[in-house]
Design a protein around this motif. Structure first.
Motif, PDB file in Angstrom:
ATOM      1  N   LYS A  61      74.376  37.710  14.568  1.00 19.37           N
ATOM      2  CA  LYS A  61      75.663  37.232  15.074  1.00 19.37           C
ATOM      3  C   LYS A  61      76.804  37.769  14.209  1.00 19.37           C
ATOM      4  O   LYS A  61      77.828  38.211  14.725  1.00 19.37           O
ATOM      5  CB  LYS A  61      75.655  35.687  15.069  1.00 19.37           C
ATOM      6  CG  LYS A  61      76.917  35.100  15.625  1.00 19.37           C
ATOM      7  CD  LYS A  61      76.795  33.612  15.756  1.00 19.37           C
ATOM      8  CE  LYS A  61      78.142  32.990  16.030  1.00 19.37           C
ATOM      9  NZ  LYS A  61      78.118  31.547  15.950  1.00 19.37           N
ATOM     10  N   LYS A  80      71.028  40.017  25.566  1.00 18.98           N
ATOM     11  CA  LYS A  80      70.598  38.651  25.216  1.00 18.98           C
ATOM     12  C   LYS A  80      71.478  38.068  24.099  1.00 18.98           C
ATOM     13  O   LYS A  80      71.849  36.898  24.132  1.00 18.98           O
ATOM     14  CB  LYS A  80      69.132  38.643  24.765  1.00 18.98           C
ATOM     15  CG  LYS A  80      68.174  38.690  25.932  1.00 18.98           C
ATOM     16  CD  LYS A  80      66.763  38.461  25.463  1.00 18.98           C
ATOM     17  CE  LYS A  80      65.794  38.685  26.628  1.00 18.98           C
ATOM     18  NZ  LYS A  80      64.509  39.206  26.179  1.00 18.98           N
ATOM     19  N   GLU A 114      74.699  37.015  25.556  1.00 18.51           N
ATOM     20  CA  GLU A 114      74.530  35.744  26.286  1.00 18.51           C
ATOM     21  C   GLU A 114      74.533  34.560  25.316  1.00 18.51           C
ATOM     22  O   GLU A 114      75.112  33.515  25.603  1.00 18.51           O
ATOM     23  CB  GLU A 114      73.185  35.755  27.067  1.00 18.51           C
ATOM     24  CG  GLU A 114      73.268  36.480  28.380  1.00 18.51           C
ATOM     25  CD  GLU A 114      74.418  36.005  29.243  1.00 18.51           C
ATOM     26  OE1 GLU A 114      74.391  34.861  29.704  1.00 18.51           O
ATOM     27  OE2 GLU A 114      75.376  36.793  29.434  1.00 18.51           O
ATOM     28  N   THR A 115      73.895  34.750  24.147  1.00 14.99           N
ATOM     29  CA  THR A 115      73.879  33.666  23.147  1.00 14.99           C
ATOM     30  C   THR A 115      75.313  33.366  22.688  1.00 14.99           C
ATOM     31  O   THR A 115      75.714  32.215  22.572  1.00 14.99           O
ATOM     32  CB  THR A 115      73.023  34.078  21.921  1.00 14.99           C
ATOM     33  OG1 THR A 115      71.785  34.545  22.410  1.00 14.99           O
ATOM     34  CG2 THR A 115      72.810  32.942  20.956  1.00 14.99           C
ATOM     35  N   ARG A 144      78.007  33.816  24.377  1.00 11.15           N
ATOM     36  CA  ARG A 144      78.704  33.130  25.486  1.00 11.15           C
ATOM     37  C   ARG A 144      78.369  31.649  25.494  1.00 11.15           C
ATOM     38  O   ARG A 144      79.240  30.816  25.701  1.00 11.15           O
ATOM     39  CB  ARG A 144      78.342  33.768  26.825  1.00 11.15           C
ATOM     40  CG  ARG A 144      79.042  35.092  27.029  1.00 11.15           C
ATOM     41  CD  ARG A 144      78.680  35.672  28.368  1.00 11.15           C
ATOM     42  NE  ARG A 144      79.468  36.848  28.664  1.00 11.15           N
ATOM     43  CZ  ARG A 144      79.020  37.894  29.322  1.00 11.15           C
ATOM     44  NH1 ARG A 144      77.779  37.918  29.767  1.00 11.15           N
ATOM     45  NH2 ARG A 144      79.804  38.919  29.562  1.00 11.15           N
ATOM     46  N   LYS A 145      77.086  31.339  25.256  1.00  7.62           N
ATOM     47  CA  LYS A 145      76.663  29.932  25.252  1.00  7.62           C
ATOM     48  C   LYS A 145      77.348  29.156  24.127  1.00  7.62           C
ATOM     49  O   LYS A 145      77.532  27.955  24.216  1.00  7.62           O
ATOM     50  CB  LYS A 145      75.139  29.828  25.083  1.00  7.62           C
ATOM     51  CG  LYS A 145      74.420  30.113  26.371  1.00  7.62           C
ATOM     52  CD  LYS A 145      72.960  29.702  26.299  1.00  7.62           C
ATOM     53  CE  LYS A 145      72.206  30.326  27.463  1.00  7.62           C
ATOM     54  NZ  LYS A 145      71.179  31.274  27.056  1.00  7.62           N
ATOM     55  N   GLU A 146      77.735  29.877  23.069  1.00  4.73           N
ATOM     56  CA  GLU A 146      78.410  29.200  21.948  1.00  4.73           C
ATOM     57  C   GLU A 146      79.919  29.102  22.172  1.00  4.73           C
ATOM     58  O   GLU A 146      80.658  28.702  21.274  1.00  4.73           O
ATOM     59  CB  GLU A 146      78.136  29.960  20.644  1.00  4.73           C
ATOM     60  CG  GLU A 146      76.706  29.815  20.184  1.00  4.73           C
ATOM     61  CD  GLU A 146      76.404  30.651  18.945  1.00  4.73           C
ATOM     62  OE1 GLU A 146      77.345  31.128  18.285  1.00  4.73           O
ATOM     63  OE2 GLU A 146      75.216  30.832  18.653  1.00  4.73           O
ATOM     64  N   GLY A 147      80.377  29.554  23.353  1.00  7.79           N
ATOM     65  CA  GLY A 147      81.803  29.376  23.671  1.00  7.79           C
ATOM     66  C   GLY A 147      82.632  30.651  23.533  1.00  7.79           C
ATOM     67  O   GLY A 147      83.853  30.625  23.720  1.00  7.79           O
ATOM     68  N   GLU A 207      84.104  34.112  24.843  1.00 11.77           N
ATOM     69  CA  GLU A 207      84.305  34.716  26.156  1.00 11.77           C
ATOM     70  C   GLU A 207      84.169  36.218  25.974  1.00 11.77           C
ATOM     71  O   GLU A 207      84.964  36.835  25.236  1.00 11.77           O
ATOM     72  CB  GLU A 207      85.719  34.384  26.639  1.00 11.77           C
ATOM     73  CG  GLU A 207      85.814  34.043  28.096  1.00 11.77           C
ATOM     74  CD  GLU A 207      87.230  33.655  28.453  1.00 11.77           C
ATOM     75  OE1 GLU A 207      87.917  34.495  29.051  1.00 11.77           O
ATOM     76  OE2 GLU A 207      87.643  32.542  28.093  1.00 11.77           O
TER      77      GLU A 207
END
Ligand code: BTN
Length: 328
Positions: free
Chosen positions: A9, A42, A45-46, A48-51, A53
């Motif tokens: 990340k 992937k 996508e992770t 995005r799931k954490e907010g 954009e």
């Protein structure tokens, strides 16, 4: 978060930071992360799931459009230009108090410069056992662990040093010029925006750790303050007129803190004292100091080399004030 995922990340965020809001190709990201194009997708996508954009356009790649409101260790550490301050970050969404956790980590041998940071504190502590109001996602609620080899008597100097580092960081990040009220309040237009709480782990005359807690009102609106604070507290957003990036401010604080602290350890308190005095509001003025022993009125002459306030009373005596609430 597990170390390898956190590193991915961190590197991904750094790649976006370097691109300066332009597209970064999938190919480039897969090279930076050392993974396949499918794995890149992937990881996006992770995020995005954490907010986060993230825009994805064929043949162009990915572009970071908006970061989440919540803080994250990876975000703070991406583009952080320090060698030890903030190099270990303990982040939690909500905690009773970051001070408590920092004390615990310091006792377990956390390295110097470790910070504990949360988006919300439910039992934030201020000086003199007061409550520190710490609503979610609006401020910086952070505790920093230092391990200076200094005598116990000199530890108040670190509060003053931290105040200078925070003032410099606010100036650099927002353009606002705050002032300092001894020993640890940072004021903007006469209202408190920052408080610092210094606590020790020490025995006899040896200091194990100094835990410096910083509470910074960053993006609160007026309605976010409880009634009792409305006339005496402010936020950087209220003073600047716009939202302030908490992450950039944290990075600037950590940088300035490391610079000043390193200089202090090698050159002593004097240079910090001069800087502190240049930001102080109370010097040369008649003030009221409420100490545990009683109230003293007098003219604030300055601070001595220990960081103690010198107050000249009407009969000319100079009193040393070690701890007090000051009224201007
Ligand atoms: C003051 O009374 O002016 C000092 C306030 C210090 C508040 C900070 S917020 C982070 C850290 N955790 C706490 O519980 N208190 C300090």
């Amino acid at each position: 978060m597990e170390q390898s995922k956190r590193n991915v990340k961190l590197r991904l965020l750094e790649a976006f930071a370097e691109s300066d809001q332009e597209f970064v190709s999938g190919q480039k990201i897969s090279e930076v992360l050392g993974c396949s194009r499918t794995a890149v997708w992937k990881h996006i996508e992770t995020l995005r799931k954490e907010g986060y954009e993230v825009e994805a356009v064929r043949r162009m790649g990915y572009r970071l459009i908006k970061k989440p409101e919540a803080l994250s260790a990876a975000e703070i550490q991406s583009s952080l230009s320090t060698s030890f301050m903030g190099q270990a970050v303990h982040y939690e969404k909500s905690v009773p108090s970051t001070q408590k956790i920092a004390h615990q980590l310091a006792g377990e041998g956390a390295s110097e410069g470790t910070i504990v940071i949360a988006d919300e504190q439910t039992e934030g502590r201020g000086r003199l056992s007061r409550v520190w109001h710490s609503p979610v996602n609006t401020g910086i609620w952070m505790s920093c662990i230092l391990k200076p080899k200094i005598p116990l008597s000199q530890t108040p100097q670190l509060t003053l040093l931290t105040a200078v580092a925070i003032v410099q960081a606010i100036e650099e990040t927002t353009g606002i010029l705050p002032s300092i009220k001894w020993p640890n309040d940072i004021l903007i237009n006469g209202k408190k925006a920052v408080g610092i709480l210094t606590e020790l782990q020490a025995e006899a005359d040896s200091v194990h750790s100094v835990i410096i807690g910083m509470g910074i009102n960053v993006n609160q609106e007026a309605r976010d303050f409880p009634d009792a604070l409305k006339t005496i507290a402010t936020s950087l957003k209220l003073e600047a007129g716009n939202d302030i990036s908490r992450t950039s401010l944290i990075q600037a604080i950590l940088y300035n803190l490391e610079q000043l602290y390193t200089a202090y350890l090698s050159a002593g308190f004097h240079p910090v004292k001069l800087l502190w005095e240049s930001y102080a509001v109370s010097l040369g003025r008649e003030i009221k100091a409420r100490t545990l022993q009683g109230t003293i009125y007098g003219k604030a002459l300055g601070i001595n080399d220990e960081g103690v306030l010198l107050l000249q009373t009407a009969d000319g005596t100079v009193e040393k004030i070690y701890s007090a609430d000051i009224e201007l």
